[in-house]
Design an enzyme around this catalytic site. Structure first.
Site, PDB file in Angstrom:
ATOM      1  CB  ALA A 139       8.139  -1.041   4.672  1.00 33.33           C
ATOM      2  CG  ASN A 140       6.119  -5.789   2.749  1.00 35.35           C
ATOM      3  OD1 ASN A 140       6.974  -6.193   1.969  1.00 35.35           O
ATOM      4  ND2 ASN A 140       5.049  -5.110   2.330  1.00 35.35           N
TER       5      ASN A 140
END
Ligand code: C5P
Length: 224
Positions: free
Chosen positions: A29-30
């Site tokens: 993810a980020n």
């Protein structure tokens, strides 16, 4: 309330990160919080638009008066956008993961004698570029974001051309900017007409001003 500058117009917005599964318990993810995208959706709603918000996993409440479509992966987001078209304005505020793993293991990857796993990555679909380059149902106004950590304007201008969109909203997410996850944003608007740097403002104020700006943008090729 806000001036009804988008009354009767259909606005599709992507927001938040995407999660790309590695196995049933792990993902890539980020740091996107989704705040800027959600604020844009609320500002567009307040301007009278019919809003579809296509959101990756975030910790934000569903905004009232907005059609919310929740997705996890980039491919699900791309499909949801496709389903939401046609629209008058498309805004890609999501921080889509650029890559996913080539395979999504059916079972949890175990620690073992072979050492750490090697993840082979493949590229995700570019949602913004594919909407901006559509032949049928290309929205009249297509807006993208560019989160950069250096040479912000040059990168944003290159992105405008590469994606084929009408406006890039560039922000500096570099160290010390506190933009990702924070409640303020300092943006530069980059379009074929030129550049406009705005002061650092709360994300909901940036959203209101952006929606006002976008509402007065003319579709490509239209002279009045
Ligand atoms: O290429 P980059 O990720 O820097 O471009 C950012 C812009 O492109 C954002 O508007 C983002 O929402 C959009 N994007 C997308 N699909 C991707 C990657 C980025 O829509 N796979």
């Amino acid at each position: 309330g806000a001036a009804q500058t988008l009354a009767g117009r259909r606005v599709v917005i992507t927001a938040g990160p995407t999660h790309e599964p590695i196995d049933p318990v792990r993902y890539i993810a980020n740091r996107s919080s989704g705040k800027q995208g959600y604020a844009l959706a609320e500002a567009a709603r307040d301007a009278g638009a019919d809003v579809v918000l296509i959101s990756g996993p975030v910790n934000l409440a569903p905004p009232p008066g907005i059609r919310l479509v929740c997705v996890e992966t980039a491919r699900e987001m791309a499909e949801a956008v496709e389903t939401a078209l046609p629209c008058d304005i498309f805004i890609a505020a999501a921080a889509v993961a650029d890559w996913r793993t080539r395979t999504d293991a059916a079972q949890k990857i175990k620690k073992g004698g072979d050492g750490p796993p090697v993840l082979t990555m493949v590229e995700n679909p570019d949602i913004l570029a594919s909407v901006a380059r559509r032949v049928a149902n290309r929205p009249p106004v297509v807006v993208g974001f560019a989160a950069e950590t250096e040479t912000v304007i040059a990168h944003a201008r290159a992105k405008l051309a590469k994606k084929g969109c009408d406006l890039i909203v560039a922000n500096d997410v570099g160290e010390g900017s506190e933009v990702m996850g924070g409640s303020d944003n300092a943006v530069v608007l980059v379009s074929p007409e030129g550049e406009q740097a705005w002061p650092r403002l709360p994300k909901d104020e940036v959203a209101r001003r952006l929606i006002a700006h976008i509402a007065q943008m003319r579709p490509v090729g239209e002279s009045h």
